[in-house]
Design a protein around this motif. Structure first.
Motif, short mmCIF file in Angstrom:
data_model
loop_
_atom_site.label_atom_id
_atom_site.label_comp_id
_atom_site.label_asym_id
_atom_site.label_seq_id
_atom_site.Cartn_x
_atom_site.Cartn_y
_atom_site.Cartn_z
N UNK A 196 0.85 -1.19 0.00
CA UNK A 196 0.00 0.00 0.00
C UNK A 196 0.88 1.24 0.00
N UNK A 197 0.40 2.32 -0.59
CA UNK A 197 1.14 3.58 -0.51
C UNK A 197 0.16 4.73 -0.32
N UNK A 198 0.70 5.92 -0.19
CA UNK A 198 -0.10 7.13 -0.01
C UNK A 198 0.02 7.92 -1.30
N UNK B 268 6.27 6.67 2.45
CA UNK B 268 5.04 6.00 2.90
C UNK B 268 4.62 4.82 2.02
N UNK B 269 5.15 3.67 2.38
CA UNK B 269 4.74 2.38 1.81
C UNK B 269 4.50 1.43 2.98
N UNK C 242 -4.10 5.00 6.89
CA UNK C 242 -3.52 4.04 5.97
C UNK C 242 -3.16 2.73 6.67
N UNK D 232 6.50 3.04 8.31
CA UNK D 232 6.55 2.68 6.90
C UNK D 232 7.49 1.50 6.68
N UNK E 126 8.61 0.35 3.22
CA UNK E 126 8.79 0.22 1.77
C UNK E 126 10.11 -0.40 1.41
#
Lengths: 156, 85
Positions: free
Chosen positions: A55-57, A125-126, B12, B78, B80
């Protein structure tokens, strides 16, 4: 310094070659290129992982990646950089991230590439949600880069 | 209601799942900081230390005062980049 967030699979080495040919028309335009490719493993924290949702922003993620590229270009004498990051449904073996840096000499290419990767992992943001045999879990923290990390399973 | 005195709030990842919503809009009533929004929208008195917040897509402190039209986001740490570390 293009950045790209994609919800479809990409071939990282083809991306590097294609961008390099488009960006550096003349032979000898750069002396060093450093490329990092992150690929999805089929195991994490001792568990088999069948797949992952990234997911990301939208908006902030791209903005953050652009900012870290500009920051790297201010800190090192870079000729260019490229970031491609996958989102959505990811399978083991898929490329997740590509960071490529071009410069005159190797030191700045290596250093900037690692800096971009570490900043991306710690600040961009991931979020990863792993699909396990018996459920799913959010990855709570990244694996160790410069600092030790850990994951907190919340199977459900 | 003055439609400009509204902020958008986004959650989120695991935070969106645990709260059961991803996006909502709220009218501002007087000076409001990000922590005030967190308290109102989640019912939790404090922002957990691991929860990050952003105002208009830039990281910020929870004491930051919001303005009409702002987009405020809360999200977990986060993760990533490469799966391989």
């Amino acid at each position: 310094m293009p950045v790209s967030v994609r919800d479809v699979a990409f071939e990282p080495y083809s991306e590097v070659v294609a961008y390099q040919q488009q960006r550096f028309a003349s032979a000898g335009a750069f002396g060093a290129s450093a490329v990092f490719v992150g690929t999805m493993r089929d195991f994490n924290e001792g568990d088999a992982v069948r797949g992952m949702t990234l997911e990301h922003y939208p908006g902030m993620t791209e903005r953050h990646l652009e900012a870290i590229c500009q920051d790297a270009a201010a800190r090192w004498p870079l000729l260019d950089s490229l970031i491609v990051h996958r989102v959505g449904e990811v399978e083991p073996g898929d490329a997740i991230v590509l960071v490529a840096v071009w410069s005159a000499h190797r030191a700045e290419a290596f250093e900037a590439c690692r800096h971009l990767m570490e900043d991306l992992k710690s600040r961009a943001p991931f979020w990863k949600k792993e699909r396990l045999v018996d459920g799913t879990r959010w990855v709570a923290r990244n694996t160790a880069g410069y600092t030790a990390g850990q994951s907190e399973p919340t199977k459900g | 209601m003055n439609t400009t005195a509204v902020v958008t709030i986004k959650l989120f990842a695991s935070l969106a799942e645990s709260c059961g919503w991803r996006e909502r809009q709220r009218a501002l009533a007087g000076e409001t900081c990000i922590l005030d929004l967190w308290r109102t929208e989640t019912g939790q008195p404090e922002l957990p230390p691991r929860v990050l917040c952003a105002r208009n897509m830039a990281y910020c402190d929870a004491r930051t005062v919001v303005a009409p039209g702002d987009e405020i986001a809360f999200f977990p740490p986060v993760t990533g980049g490469s799966h391989a570390g």
